[in-house]
Design a protein around this motif. Structure first.
Motif, PDB file in Angstrom:
ATOM      1  N   CYS A 145       0.321  -0.994  -0.261  1.00 14.41           N
ATOM      2  CA  CYS A 145      -0.075  -0.183   0.020  1.00 14.41           C
ATOM      3  C   CYS A 145       0.527   0.943  -0.534  1.00 14.41           C
ATOM      4  O   CYS A 145       0.746   2.393  -0.620  1.00 14.41           O
ATOM      5  N   ALA A 148       2.057   1.696  -3.473  1.00 20.18           N
ATOM      6  CA  ALA A 148       0.924   2.003  -4.182  1.00 20.18           C
ATOM      7  C   ALA A 148       0.854   3.645  -4.164  1.00 20.18           C
ATOM      8  O   ALA A 148       0.492   4.428  -4.898  1.00 20.18           O
ATOM      9  N   SER A 184      -1.110  -4.179 -10.643  1.00 21.80           N
ATOM     10  CA  SER A 184      -1.983  -5.722 -10.626  1.00 21.80           C
ATOM     11  C   SER A 184      -3.100  -5.211 -11.992  1.00 21.80           C
ATOM     12  O   SER A 184      -4.126  -6.667 -12.004  1.00 21.80           O
ATOM     13  N   THR A 224      -3.440   0.375  -7.820  1.00 28.28           N
ATOM     14  CA  THR A 224      -2.597  -1.200  -7.941  1.00 28.28           C
ATOM     15  C   THR A 224      -1.367  -1.693  -8.022  1.00 28.28           C
ATOM     16  O   THR A 224      -1.475  -1.811  -9.597  1.00 28.28           O
ATOM     17  N   HIS A 231      -1.774  -6.610  -2.561  1.00 27.44           N
ATOM     18  CA  HIS A 231      -2.013  -6.167  -3.403  1.00 27.44           C
ATOM     19  C   HIS A 231      -2.934  -4.707  -2.367  1.00 27.44           C
ATOM     20  O   HIS A 231      -3.319  -4.466  -1.391  1.00 27.44           O
ATOM     21  N   ASP A 233      -4.110  -1.298  -3.246  1.00 31.07           N
ATOM     22  CA  ASP A 233      -5.240  -0.421  -4.345  1.00 31.07           C
ATOM     23  C   ASP A 233      -5.355   1.163  -3.565  1.00 31.07           C
ATOM     24  O   ASP A 233      -6.007   1.139  -2.909  1.00 31.07           O
ATOM     25  N   THR A 326     -11.361  -2.058   0.386  1.00 30.05           N
ATOM     26  CA  THR A 326     -11.019  -0.557  -0.261  1.00 30.05           C
ATOM     27  C   THR A 326     -12.600  -0.105   0.215  1.00 30.05           C
ATOM     28  O   THR A 326     -13.336  -0.583   0.577  1.00 30.05           O
ATOM     29  N   THR A 361      -7.301   1.984   0.295  1.00 29.32           N
ATOM     30  CA  THR A 361      -7.287   0.636   1.223  1.00 29.32           C
ATOM     31  C   THR A 361      -7.206   1.117   2.718  1.00 29.32           C
ATOM     32  O   THR A 361      -6.402   1.337   3.262  1.00 29.32           O
ATOM     33  N   THR A 373      -3.026   3.336   2.671  1.00 30.19           N
ATOM     34  CA  THR A 373      -2.244   4.280   1.060  1.00 30.19           C
ATOM     35  C   THR A 373      -2.592   5.420   1.720  1.00 30.19           C
ATOM     36  O   THR A 373      -2.325   6.457   0.124  1.00 30.19           O
TER      37      THR A 373
END
Length: 375
Positions: A145, A148, A184, A224, A231, A233, A326, A361, A373
């Motif tokens: 995160c 991202a 992603s 992502t 992951h 996002d 999310t 996220t 994030t």
């Protein structure tokens, strides 16, 4: 990256009449509406009864009409909202969004670990497994995160008139693979690019192409990354040049809605509180909350249960400490109906009105939610 609902079941029809009564009061008769779903591509609520089941016309004549007095603030908001809609319609000197040329997908080095769907164009089914992590999993989620968020912030610095969304995609792609991660969206259900870029009336899932950004555009960039099997996002709507006050306000309120939704989250809280809080805030400004796209569980799986509805709903279930998902509301300046291009991804508002989205996220804790994030 938002999930698209395909069917909405257990719907209670909405019936609403309104008229202006004497002394500045608004008279209305309404019944509530709710929906729930466990699938992701789908149909619209359609029919609404014009009469009450089992009741004659004489019953309808005897209906009691309730009224409430509109406050000065509510009336001011209503007037401003109508003015914004007129301004938005008048400002459609801006041509509607058109698809540009989509270049070939960018390569990913062999040494970078890839998610299971990367080698197929089949859209994965949503996982029924909730993403609940141990201490090691939380550390990996934080790392994904954080990356991202860094990529999204850098992508935002590229937004200016004449830059193409394809150029943004190239920079995002390179920054992600340089960090040893996989973008992603690339290959997810056949998605051809490494980031989603949604401009103006595009609600979400815009495919980067050769279109140049114009002065006055807004653009949502949805990043992502897949790092060490997890992951991260996130997305944000950015201004391109001189943006109208109406669009600035839409973007500001959308971001506020995201944070108001996050504020109700904690261990044991009901998922449906998120949609209630977001809807309450959006409605103060007369904005529509899109119900077709939802938040989702995210972790070592890109999209999983729970689905997070951003509108009022009666979805059961509650949050659990250590869980990640999310929240990503989309608000519109006009109505919330949508159309999807033949690429099966790019989704626009049906009336051409602007849309804005923000996404984080989050990690559920005992007393609240940690935004993973956050830059």
């Amino acid at each position: 990256m938002a999930f698209f609902l395909t069917s909405i079941s257990h719907a209670v029809p909405t019936l609403q009449f309104s008229t202006t009564c004497f002394h500045g009061e608004l008279c209305s008769l309404s019944s509530s509406s709710s929906s729930s779903s466990s699938s992701f591509m789908g149909a619209r609520l359609a029919s609404f009864p014009s009469t009450f089941p089992g009741k004659s016309s004489s019953f309808r004549k005897g209906l009691v009409v309730y009224s409430k007095r509109i406050s000065g603030l509510e009336e001011a908001i209503r007037i401003r909202r109508e003015r914004e809609l007129r301004t938005s319609t008048a400002s459609q000197r801006r041509p509607p969004l058109r698809r540009g040329k989509v270049s070939q997908r960018l390569p990913v080095p062999d040494h970078i670990p890839k998610p299971p769907y990367a080698g197929t164009k089949i859209l994965p089914e949503i996982s029924k497994e909730y993403q609940i992590h141990d201490a090691e999993g939380i550390l990996k989620m934080r790392a994904a995160c954080e990356l991202a968020a860094q990529v999204l912030d850098h992508a935002g610095t590229l937004v200016r008139p004449s830059v193409t969304t394809n150029e943004i995609d190239k920079v995002v792609h390179q920054m992600i693979i340089d960090a040893g991660a996989y973008p992603s969206p690339l290959g997810y259900g056949g998605f051809p690019k490494s980031v989603c870029t949604s401009v103006n009336e595009c609600m979400c899932h815009g495919i980067p192409d050769s279109r140049q950004l114009q002065d006055g555009d807004i653009i949502n960039i949805d990043v992502t990354v897949y790092l060490n099997g997890y992951h991260g996002d996130t997305s944000k709507t950015f201004f391109c040049g001189n943006v109208s006050d109406a669009m600035k306000r839409l973007v500001k309120v959308t971001e506020e809605c995201l944070h108001k939704g996050i504020a109700v989250c904690k261990d044991g809280a009901l998922y449906r509180k998120i949609g209630k809080r977001i809807s309450e805030h959006a409605e103060k400004f007369g904005y529509g909350v899109v119900d077709r796209f939802v938040g989702h569980g995210v972790g070592n799986v890109f999209h999983s249960e729970p689905l997070i509805f951003h509108h009022r709903n009666d979805k059961p279930g509650f949050m659990v400490e250590g869980q990640t998902f999310t929240i990503e509301p989309i608000l519109t300046l006009g109505n919330t109906e949508c159309i999807t291009w033949e690429d099966n991804w790019t989704t626009l508002t049906a009336d051409g009105s602007p849309a804005a989205q923000f996404e984080h996220t989050i990690l559920i804790t005992k007393t609240g939610a940690e935004i993973l994030t956050k830059a």
